[in-house]
Design an enzyme around this catalytic site. Structure first.
Site, PDB file in Angstrom:
ATOM      1  CG  LEU A  80       9.110 -17.481  -3.571  1.00 19.09           C
ATOM      2  CD1 LEU A  80       8.914 -17.453  -2.056  1.00 19.09           C
ATOM      3  CD2 LEU A  80       9.640 -16.109  -4.024  1.00 19.09           C
ATOM      4  CG  HIS A 129      -0.591   1.965  -9.295  1.00 20.91           C
ATOM      5  ND1 HIS A 129      -0.716   1.689  -7.956  1.00 20.91           N
ATOM      6  CD2 HIS A 129      -1.719   2.640  -9.645  1.00 20.91           C
ATOM      7  CE1 HIS A 129      -1.871   2.183  -7.517  1.00 20.91           C
ATOM      8  NE2 HIS A 129      -2.489   2.773  -8.522  1.00 20.91           N
ATOM      9  CG  ASP A 150      -2.073   0.960   1.083  1.00 19.98           C
ATOM     10  OD1 ASP A 150      -2.386   1.358  -0.051  1.00 19.98           O
ATOM     11  OD2 ASP A 150      -2.655   1.336   2.119  1.00 19.98           O
TER      12      ASP A 150
HETATM   13  C1  IPE Z   1      -5.484  -2.716  -0.079  1.00 19.80           C
HETATM   14  O1  IPE Z   1      -5.129  -1.386  -0.272  1.00 19.80           O
HETATM   15  C2  IPE Z   1      -5.483  -3.438  -1.370  1.00 19.80           C
HETATM   16  C3  IPE Z   1      -4.210  -3.563  -2.058  1.00 19.80           C
HETATM   17  C4  IPE Z   1      -3.038  -3.153  -1.640  1.00 19.80           C
HETATM   18  C5  IPE Z   1      -4.280  -4.221  -3.316  1.00 19.80           C
HETATM   19  P1  IPE Z   1      -6.226  -0.233  -0.389  1.00 19.80           P
HETATM   20  O2  IPE Z   1      -5.475   1.038  -0.537  1.00 19.80           O
HETATM   21  O3  IPE Z   1      -7.212  -0.549  -1.449  1.00 19.80           O
HETATM   22  O4  IPE Z   1      -6.951  -0.322   1.020  1.00 19.80           O
HETATM   23  P2  IPE Z   1      -7.866   0.745   1.798  1.00 19.80           P
HETATM   24  O5  IPE Z   1      -8.938   1.180   0.843  1.00 19.80           O
HETATM   25  O6  IPE Z   1      -6.980   1.885   2.179  1.00 19.80           O
HETATM   26  O7  IPE Z   1      -8.361  -0.013   2.986  1.00 19.80           O
HETATM   27  C1  IPE Z   2      -1.679   0.171  -3.323  1.00 19.21           C
HETATM   28  O1  IPE Z   2      -1.412   1.513  -3.361  1.00 19.21           O
HETATM   29  C2  IPE Z   2      -1.909  -0.421  -4.692  1.00 19.21           C
HETATM   30  C3  IPE Z   2      -3.298  -0.791  -4.980  1.00 19.21           C
HETATM   31  C4  IPE Z   2      -4.298  -0.773  -4.143  1.00 19.21           C
HETATM   32  C5  IPE Z   2      -3.559  -1.252  -6.323  1.00 19.21           C
HETATM   33  P1  IPE Z   2      -2.582   2.589  -3.358  1.00 19.21           P
HETATM   34  O2  IPE Z   2      -2.988   2.871  -4.762  1.00 19.21           O
HETATM   35  O3  IPE Z   2      -3.687   2.153  -2.474  1.00 19.21           O
HETATM   36  O4  IPE Z   2      -1.849   3.855  -2.766  1.00 19.21           O
HETATM   37  P2  IPE Z   2      -2.434   4.868  -1.694  1.00 19.21           P
HETATM   38  O5  IPE Z   2      -2.866   4.081  -0.507  1.00 19.21           O
HETATM   39  O6  IPE Z   2      -3.567   5.582  -2.345  1.00 19.21           O
HETATM   40  O7  IPE Z   2      -1.274   5.780  -1.402  1.00 19.21           O
HETATM   41 MG    MG Z   3      -4.095   2.416  -0.506  1.00 19.78          MG
END
Ligand code: IPE
Ligand code: IPE
Ligand code: MG
Length: 257
Positions: free
Chosen positions: A137, A43, A26
């Site tokens: 792995l 990303h 995240d």
């Molecule tokens: C969780 O992250 C999902 C992934 C990393 C794929 P999110 O950014 O979607 O989670 P919330 O919405 O902050 O809980």
């Molecule tokens: C996690 O990073 C990746 C996915 C959920 C695909 P985020 O896109 O949630 O990044 P933040 O949390 O908005 O910074």
């Molecule tokens: Mg996020």
């Protein structure tokens, strides 16, 4: 029957190096926003961190690495971001599959793939087949995955496999083989980057006794050194699985003689 010990049915063996590491990657969007870049740039940058973590886990002998790439709730994001993530998933699979096979890494995907473009579904199946014999792995990507979906689909498959089952006959042993991570032991270590302390519908069933590690580091900045910080923290945990510290100490004494 599963070949792995359920943490609620028996006490699993706890190893010094986690056998199974599960990661919520995240903070990509915030990483990009901080640099005045579009969220999607985060990303792309996050892919580099995935590569580092996969290769370091492979090197130090982690058996299973499972990463959350797209949740069942991430469809709620703007369509342009979802579209970008889909393209990135396909592109990275195409780019990485040979490298995984060369590194003896078995690849798999968990989640409801039916909502993905056929090109992605085909590439996933191709990558799984190409790396199926690899033993180093097992690297699993959770895509359109949700912990609640997983438990529900397992319930449905369990009932379909045992149509005459009475409610009192439903057991953990009967359900477990239908969960999407039935091929792996339960995660020993969970890591979430990006500062949030929640599971966001990741492996709800499987995390019952997993050690939970949270770091403010944003996913694109996560590297081998950060992974080792998590491992060092993990090695300090006392995994009691419901027992007392005194019981663990006396067990260690009797194991030593
Ligand atoms: C969780 O992250 C999902 C992934 C990393 C794929 P999110 O950014 O979607 O989670 P919330 O919405 O902050 O809980
Ligand atoms: C996690 O990073 C990746 C996915 C959920 C695909 P985020 O896109 O949630 O990044 P933040 O949390 O908005 O910074
Ligand atoms: Mg996020």
């Amino acid at each position: 029957m599963t070949k792995y010990t359920s943490s609620t049915l028996a006490v699993p063996e706890a190893s010094a190096i986690p056998r199974h590491v599960a990661i919520i990657m995240d903070g990509n969007g915030r990483w990009a926003s901080k640099r005045l870049m579009p969220r999607v740039a985060g990303h792309s940058e996050g892919l580099g961190a995935v590569r580092k973590v996969v290769e370091e886990c492979r090197r130090i002998g982690v058996e299973y690495l499972t990463v959350f790439a797209f949740s069942s709730e991430n469809w709620r994001r703007p369509p342009e971001e979802v579209g970008f993530l889909m393209k990135l998933f396909l592109k990275s699979l195409k780019g990485e599959v040979s490298r995984m096979a060369e590194n003896d890494i078995a690849f798999s995907v968990i989640g409801d793939l039916s909502r993905f473009d056929p090109a992605i579904q085909e590439m996933v199946h191709f990558s799984e087949q190409k790396t199926a014999a690899c033993k180093g792995l097992t690297f699993t990507i959770a895509a359109n995955y949700g912990g609640r979906w997983d438990i529900l689909q397992a319930m449905r498959r369990c009932i379909a496999a045992n149509p005459n089952l009475k409610p009192e006959q439903v057991t953990e042993e009967l359900l477990q083989p239908h969960l999407s991570m039935a091929f792996a032991p339960e995660p020993d270590l969970f890591i979430r980057t990006g500062g949030e302390q929640r599971t966001s519908n990741f492996l709800l069933w499987q995390l019952a006794y997993t050690e939970l590690y949270f770091t403010d580091v944003l996913w694109p900045d996560f590297d081998e050194a950060e992974l080792h910080k998590a491992f060092d923290w993990y090695s300090q945990r006392e995994r009691r699985f419901g027992r007392t510290s005194a019981q663990l100490a006396s067990q260690a004494m009797s194991d030593a003689v």
